[in-house]
Design an enzyme around this catalytic site. Sequence first.
Site, PDB file in Angstrom:
ATOM      1  N   ASN A 101      38.758  44.430  37.547  1.00  0.00           N
ATOM      2  CA  ASN A 101      38.458  43.268  36.538  1.00  0.00           C
ATOM      3  C   ASN A 101      37.725  42.075  37.372  1.00  0.00           C
ATOM      4  O   ASN A 101      38.432  41.371  37.983  1.00  0.00           O
ATOM      5  CB  ASN A 101      39.512  42.899  35.806  1.00  0.00           C
ATOM      6  CG  ASN A 101      39.098  41.598  34.994  1.00  0.00           C
ATOM      7  OD1 ASN A 101      37.911  41.455  34.795  1.00  0.00           O
ATOM      8  ND2 ASN A 101      39.876  40.949  34.126  1.00  0.00           N
ATOM      9  N   LYS A 123      35.904  39.724  36.540  1.00  0.00           N
ATOM     10  CA  LYS A 123      35.904  38.338  35.871  1.00  0.00           C
ATOM     11  C   LYS A 123      34.483  37.814  36.150  1.00  0.00           C
ATOM     12  O   LYS A 123      33.496  38.626  36.094  1.00  0.00           O
ATOM     13  CB  LYS A 123      37.151  37.565  36.557  1.00  0.00           C
ATOM     14  CG  LYS A 123      38.516  38.422  36.278  1.00  0.00           C
ATOM     15  CD  LYS A 123      39.590  37.495  36.675  1.00  0.00           C
ATOM     16  CE  LYS A 123      40.957  38.141  36.795  1.00  0.00           C
ATOM     17  NZ  LYS A 123      42.022  37.607  36.845  1.00  0.00           N
ATOM     18  N   HIS A 139      42.856  39.832  27.397  1.00  0.00           N
ATOM     19  CA  HIS A 139      43.163  39.322  28.953  1.00  0.00           C
ATOM     20  C   HIS A 139      43.685  37.883  28.427  1.00  0.00           C
ATOM     21  O   HIS A 139      43.099  37.058  27.829  1.00  0.00           O
ATOM     22  CB  HIS A 139      41.966  39.211  29.719  1.00  0.00           C
ATOM     23  CG  HIS A 139      42.403  38.930  31.211  1.00  0.00           C
ATOM     24  ND1 HIS A 139      42.435  37.690  31.561  1.00  0.00           N
ATOM     25  CD2 HIS A 139      42.469  39.910  32.251  1.00  0.00           C
ATOM     26  CE1 HIS A 139      43.015  37.575  32.876  1.00  0.00           C
ATOM     27  NE2 HIS A 139      42.854  39.056  33.380  1.00  0.00           N
ATOM     28  N   GLU A 144      43.016  35.269  30.234  1.00  0.00           N
ATOM     29  CA  GLU A 144      42.128  34.192  30.308  1.00  0.00           C
ATOM     30  C   GLU A 144      41.482  34.114  28.942  1.00  0.00           C
ATOM     31  O   GLU A 144      40.518  32.800  28.875  1.00  0.00           O
ATOM     32  CB  GLU A 144      41.218  34.403  31.644  1.00  0.00           C
ATOM     33  CG  GLU A 144      42.050  34.396  33.045  1.00  0.00           C
ATOM     34  CD  GLU A 144      41.769  35.123  34.103  1.00  0.00           C
ATOM     35  OE1 GLU A 144      40.352  35.828  33.962  1.00  0.00           O
ATOM     36  OE2 GLU A 144      42.500  35.218  34.986  1.00  0.00           O
ATOM     37  N   GLU A 165      50.315  42.175  32.129  1.00  0.00           N
ATOM     38  CA  GLU A 165      49.588  41.174  33.384  1.00  0.00           C
ATOM     39  C   GLU A 165      50.336  40.053  33.064  1.00  0.00           C
ATOM     40  O   GLU A 165      50.287  39.308  32.245  1.00  0.00           O
ATOM     41  CB  GLU A 165      48.273  41.045  33.394  1.00  0.00           C
ATOM     42  CG  GLU A 165      47.247  42.079  33.461  1.00  0.00           C
ATOM     43  CD  GLU A 165      45.896  41.636  33.930  1.00  0.00           C
ATOM     44  OE1 GLU A 165      45.537  42.203  34.928  1.00  0.00           O
ATOM     45  OE2 GLU A 165      45.381  40.870  33.231  1.00  0.00           O
ATOM     46  N   GLY A 207      46.230  36.026  40.075  1.00  0.00           N
ATOM     47  CA  GLY A 207      45.496  35.374  41.027  1.00  0.00           C
ATOM     48  C   GLY A 207      46.169  34.313  41.954  1.00  0.00           C
ATOM     49  O   GLY A 207      45.566  33.230  42.597  1.00  0.00           O
ATOM     50  N   SER A 234      48.135  40.051  40.901  1.00  0.00           N
ATOM     51  CA  SER A 234      47.967  40.111  42.525  1.00  0.00           C
ATOM     52  C   SER A 234      48.326  41.429  42.906  1.00  0.00           C
ATOM     53  O   SER A 234      49.268  41.668  43.987  1.00  0.00           O
ATOM     54  CB  SER A 234      48.959  39.072  43.033  1.00  0.00           C
ATOM     55  OG  SER A 234      48.690  37.718  42.578  1.00  0.00           O
TER      56      SER A 234
HETATM   57  P1  13P Z   1      44.414  39.432  40.301  1.00  0.00           P
HETATM   58  O1  13P Z   1      44.476  40.826  40.749  1.00  0.00           O
HETATM   59  O2  13P Z   1      43.360  38.571  40.984  1.00  0.00           O
HETATM   60  O3  13P Z   1      45.866  38.746  40.253  1.00  0.00           O
HETATM   61  O4  13P Z   1      43.924  39.480  38.807  1.00  0.00           O
HETATM   62  C1  13P Z   1      44.601  40.474  37.928  1.00  0.00           C
HETATM   63  C2  13P Z   1      43.969  40.319  36.642  1.00  0.00           C
HETATM   64  O5  13P Z   1      43.806  39.466  35.994  1.00  0.00           O
HETATM   65  C3  13P Z   1      43.301  41.550  36.234  1.00  0.00           C
HETATM   66  O6  13P Z   1      42.706  41.474  35.059  1.00  0.00           O
END
Ligand code: 13P
Length: 251
Positions: free
Chosen positions: A11, A13, A99, A101, A171, A177, A211
């Site tokens: 992903n 983003k 997601h 976010e 997640e 992140g 992560s």
């Molecule tokens: P990270 O791997 O950067 O923590 O992000 C995970 C994520 O949100 C994947 O959708």
Amino acid sequence: MNDRSPVFVGNWKMNKNASQTRSFVEAFLPLAAQLPPSVGIAIAPPFTALAAAAAALGSGNRVALAAQTMSEFAEGAYTGEIAASMLAEFNVAYVILGHSERRLYQHESDATIGAKVRAALAAEITPILAVGESLEVREAGNAVAHVLGQIRSATGDLSEEQAARMVLAYEPIWAIGTGKNCDRESAQEIARAVRAARKGFADIPILYGGSMKPENAAGYMEMPDIDGGLVGGASLDAGSFAALIAGAIAR
Ligand code: 13P
């Protein structure tokens, strides 16, 4: 129908324009070609790079395309939105829905996410439904109940056959992140609860995200209900994403 072969989805983003996407694909395809064909691999670039990604991936289907979200509507006056049929033009195989976010910054509700899941299934694009709890919810001991609630609202009215065509991604928000990945036993506890959550989920892939790195991916894959990863930061570099997948499946 899904099966429980490993799946890794990058992903991206809001990262990489079209030319950066082309460079990634050129570097990544030879690395992906060395990974066993039984491992599913997909990248989710921004919408503006889907055409470049589709062209660079070519007719080979070693690496699939995923979208990061889509509209619940088929077409019409929805400024800024992208319909499932528009994704299908680029052979998009998966779409990430719900997601954290999007739930946070775009205020997507469970009801909206459920409508998107139904629209994706109708368009034969595999929804990757993302669920997960905040640190506050985890510390209150409510992580499992929270995730099951998200699943119930997003998939409650699906048939068993429809549910069996989904992918789930756990997640935990506090692990995204942050470099603080969830310990694998806690991730397994949620994955097991997700699999038992409803009819149709017994054999779907359940991914961990938050992560996930080349160093920790294999640990998750040893858990009985975790089948792969939804990878953010570590999927932005071709070498790191390939190393993560290779490490995860090497046993
Ligand atoms: P990270 O791997 O950067 O923590 O992000 C995970 C994520 O949100 C994947 O959708």
